[in-house]
Design a protein around this motif. Structure first.
Motif, PDB file in Angstrom:
ATOM      1  N   ALA A 184       0.860  -1.189   0.000  1.00 47.66           N
ATOM      2  CA  ALA A 184       0.000   0.000   0.000  1.00 47.66           C
ATOM      3  C   ALA A 184       0.896   1.239   0.000  1.00 47.66           C
ATOM      4  N   PRO A 185       1.515   1.532  -1.160  1.00 47.75           N
ATOM      5  CA  PRO A 185       2.489   2.619  -1.202  1.00 47.75           C
ATOM      6  C   PRO A 185       1.890   3.975  -0.869  1.00 47.75           C
ATOM      7  N   GLN A 186       2.590   4.701  -0.034  1.00 46.37           N
ATOM      8  CA  GLN A 186       2.294   6.094   0.240  1.00 46.37           C
ATOM      9  C   GLN A 186       3.500   6.896  -0.223  1.00 46.37           C
ATOM     10  N   VAL A 187       3.276   7.803  -1.154  1.00 50.54           N
ATOM     11  CA  VAL A 187       4.392   8.495  -1.794  1.00 50.54           C
ATOM     12  C   VAL A 187       4.136   9.997  -1.840  1.00 50.54           C
ATOM     13  N   ARG A 188       5.204  10.727  -2.006  1.00 47.87           N
ATOM     14  CA  ARG A 188       5.079  12.163  -2.242  1.00 47.87           C
ATOM     15  C   ARG A 188       4.762  12.426  -3.712  1.00 47.87           C
ATOM     16  N   THR A 189       5.364  11.622  -4.614  1.00 50.11           N
ATOM     17  CA  THR A 189       5.300  11.903  -6.046  1.00 50.11           C
ATOM     18  C   THR A 189       4.770  10.707  -6.828  1.00 50.11           C
ATOM     19  N   VAL A 190       3.970  11.000  -7.837  1.00 50.55           N
ATOM     20  CA  VAL A 190       3.607  10.008  -8.849  1.00 50.55           C
ATOM     21  C   VAL A 190       4.100  10.529 -10.195  1.00 50.55           C
ATOM     22  N   ARG A 191       4.471   9.583 -11.068  1.00 46.13           N
ATOM     23  CA  ARG A 191       4.998   9.976 -12.382  1.00 46.13           C
ATOM     24  C   ARG A 191       4.138   9.399 -13.495  1.00 46.13           C
ATOM     25  N   VAL A 192       3.925  10.206 -14.518  1.00 45.14           N
ATOM     26  CA  VAL A 192       3.237   9.778 -15.737  1.00 45.14           C
ATOM     27  C   VAL A 192       4.290   9.554 -16.815  1.00 45.14           C
ATOM     28  N   PRO A 193       4.743   8.303 -17.014  1.00 45.48           N
ATOM     29  CA  PRO A 193       5.753   8.064 -18.041  1.00 45.48           C
ATOM     30  C   PRO A 193       5.196   8.003 -19.449  1.00 45.48           C
ATOM     31  N   LEU A 194       3.925   7.593 -19.573  1.00 47.38           N
ATOM     32  CA  LEU A 194       3.343   7.409 -20.901  1.00 47.38           C
ATOM     33  C   LEU A 194       1.868   7.774 -20.902  1.00 47.38           C
ATOM     34  N   MET A 195       1.465   8.469 -21.946  1.00 48.01           N
ATOM     35  CA  MET A 195       0.057   8.642 -22.243  1.00 48.01           C
ATOM     36  C   MET A 195      -0.056   8.866 -23.736  1.00 48.01           C
ATOM     37  N   GLY A 196      -1.228   8.599 -24.288  1.00 47.23           N
ATOM     38  CA  GLY A 196      -1.374   8.768 -25.720  1.00 47.23           C
ATOM     39  C   GLY A 196      -2.820   8.719 -26.157  1.00 47.23           C
ATOM     40  N   VAL A 197      -3.081   9.370 -27.276  1.00 49.74           N
ATOM     41  CA  VAL A 197      -4.390   9.361 -27.930  1.00 49.74           C
ATOM     42  C   VAL A 197      -4.159   8.923 -29.367  1.00 49.74           C
ATOM     43  N   ILE A 198      -5.009   8.044 -29.884  1.00 51.77           N
ATOM     44  CA  ILE A 198      -4.801   7.533 -31.230  1.00 51.77           C
ATOM     45  C   ILE A 198      -4.663   8.684 -32.230  1.00 51.77           C
ATOM     46  N   LYS A 199      -3.888   8.421 -33.264  1.00 51.20           N
ATOM     47  CA  LYS A 199      -3.491   9.474 -34.187  1.00 51.20           C
ATOM     48  C   LYS A 199      -4.679  10.161 -34.853  1.00 51.20           C
ATOM     49  N   GLU A 200      -5.729   9.414 -35.186  1.00 51.23           N
ATOM     50  CA  GLU A 200      -6.848  10.010 -35.906  1.00 51.23           C
ATOM     51  C   GLU A 200      -7.594  11.055 -35.097  1.00 51.23           C
ATOM     52  N   LEU A 201      -7.418  11.058 -33.780  1.00 47.79           N
ATOM     53  CA  LEU A 201      -8.080  12.046 -32.931  1.00 47.79           C
ATOM     54  C   LEU A 201      -7.165  13.192 -32.509  1.00 47.79           C
ATOM     55  N   GLN A 202      -5.877  13.097 -32.808  1.00 51.44           N
ATOM     56  CA  GLN A 202      -4.927  14.026 -32.207  1.00 51.44           C
ATOM     57  C   GLN A 202      -5.131  15.478 -32.597  1.00 51.44           C
ATOM     58  N   ALA A 203      -5.712  15.743 -33.748  1.00 49.80           N
ATOM     59  CA  ALA A 203      -5.943  17.129 -34.161  1.00 49.80           C
ATOM     60  C   ALA A 203      -7.314  17.644 -33.729  1.00 49.80           C
ATOM     61  N   SER A 204      -8.035  16.849 -32.958  1.00 50.79           N
ATOM     62  CA  SER A 204      -9.398  17.226 -32.572  1.00 50.79           C
ATOM     63  C   SER A 204      -9.460  17.739 -31.134  1.00 50.79           C
TER      64      SER A 204
END
Length: 384
Positions: free
Chosen positions: A303-323
């Motif tokens: 049950a980790p208790q931390v000061r920091t969380v990190r977002v290493p990866l996120m993404g949206v499919i290419k066909e939606l990226q300009a929307s």
């Protein structure tokens, strides 16, 4: 003096241990360096334990002087990177080096020349570095943000390395940023309105991953990732062997409420991975799980208790990226995970990245939620 320096290839288990041990001495007085778990560090450079080697080859070198190891470097070639378009960073004839550490500039100069010569012998015409060892692991040299420790899966370096690399004839080619924010504070009203609008849209569902279906969920995320990132500088598709290895390493710090998948009309179209900062737990272990490190780490993982969380990866499919939908999904993912991180893990700080300097979409999202750049990493290029 560098004249008495010997450079030799890493050939044995003992050599790999010496390769991993060197930074423990060089950074002994740096309060912001995070000692890696030595078993994990050895696994990274052992072909049988790292799926990246299924499409890559590497030669590691040790520098020795007066009976001591005083430097190290890797030279490597990723065969998938060779097939990528040259305008996206890699491409035909492009090798890399990484994992560089040295006591002095003279030692570094000999090490990097040795790596370059090995790459030339393999037919490479150009080199990028530092990349340690896959672009998905620890790319770039830290050039700004030395005053605090890196988060999980991010690198650290000595400030003088930048001058040494540039003196060896390397020019900057790409910068990568990490952004930090106070996640205890709500987002600006405009962001909240965008999130609320998405919540009213019956076409959108943002769900937690199901860790009991780890392989299926990983396949969904991999499919989105390889599509979403395919046009990015430095992109090399992740392969099943790499995913399998990453799964083994990260599964202990995967929590259902910190990884979300967004679906549009029932189709997965976006994701966000967030990890509790494992570095906070492993720093006191000084690289070893023995004699009591195992117990401490297992207790923390329950049950980790931390000061920091990190977002290493996120993404949206290419066909939606300009929307507009792309930014709406991103804000929803970030907000749902922000709430979980604060409520369930005690986190007060988030770190997003790395983000490429030319990724205006992600940089705009980070700035809209009032993030600030806290670390800058730089990748260099040289013609061989």
């Amino acid at each position: 003096m560098a004249s008495s320096l010997t450079i030799r290839p890493v050939l044995t288990k003992r050599d790999r241990k010496a390769f991993v041990d060197l930074p423990f001495r060089l950074y002994a007085d740096d309060p912001h360096w995070i000692p890696p778990l030595k078993g994990e560090a050895i696994g990274l450079i052992t072909p049988e334990k790292n799926g990246w080697f299924s499409h890559a080859t590497a030669q590691l070198f040790l520098g020795e002087q007066g009976g001591r190891v005083v430097g190290r470097i890797s030279a490597h070639i990723d065969t998938l990177a060779l097939t990528m378009p040259a305008e996206q960073g890699f491409g035909p004839g492009c090798g890399q080096w990484g994992l560089m550490e040295a006591e002095s500039e003279d030692i570094f100069a000999v090490l990097i020349a040795t790596a370059e010569e090995w790459l030339r012998e393999q037919g490479m015409k150009r080199v990028l570095g530092p990349i340690s060892m896959s672009v998905w692991e620890e790319p770039g040299l830290l050039i700004d943000g030395f005053d605090h420790a890196p988060t999980v899966m991010m690198g650290h370096a000595k400030p003088e390395y930048r001058g040494w690399i540039e003196a060896a004839g390397y020019a900057p080619v790409k910068q990568l940023f990490t952004y930090e924010l106070d996640i205890t504070k709500p987002f600006p009203p405009i962001v909240n309105r965008i999130i609320q609008s998405g919540e009213k849209n019956p076409r959108i569902v943002v769900r937690r991953v199901d860790k009991s279906k780890f392989e299926q969920e990983a396949a969904i995320i991999l499919s989105i990732l390889n599509d979403a990132w395919s046009g990015n500088w430095g992109f090399v598709p992740l392969t099943p062997p790499e995913i399998a290895d990453v799964g083994v390493k990260l599964k202990p710090i995967v929590f259902n409420d910190l990884i979300r998948i967004a679906e549009l009309d029932g189709r997965p179209v976006a994701f966000m991975i967030t990890l509790p900062d494992l570095n906070e737990a492993i720093k006191p272990l000084n690289g070893s799980l023995f004699p009591f490190g195992w117990a401490r780490l297992l207790w923390w993982l329950r049950a980790p208790q931390v000061r920091t969380v990190r977002v290493p990866l996120m993404g949206v499919i290419k066909e939606l990226q300009a929307s507009r939908m792309a930014s709406q999904l991103a804000f929803m993912l970030i907000e749902y995970i922000r709430r979980a991180a604060v409520e369930n893990y005690g986190a007060v700080r988030g770190e997003i990245g790395w983000i490429l300097d030319d990724n205006q979409g992600m940089r705009s999202i980070a700035e809209t939620i009032q993030c600030d750049i806290n670390k800058t990493y730089q990748i260099y290029e040289k013609t061989l």
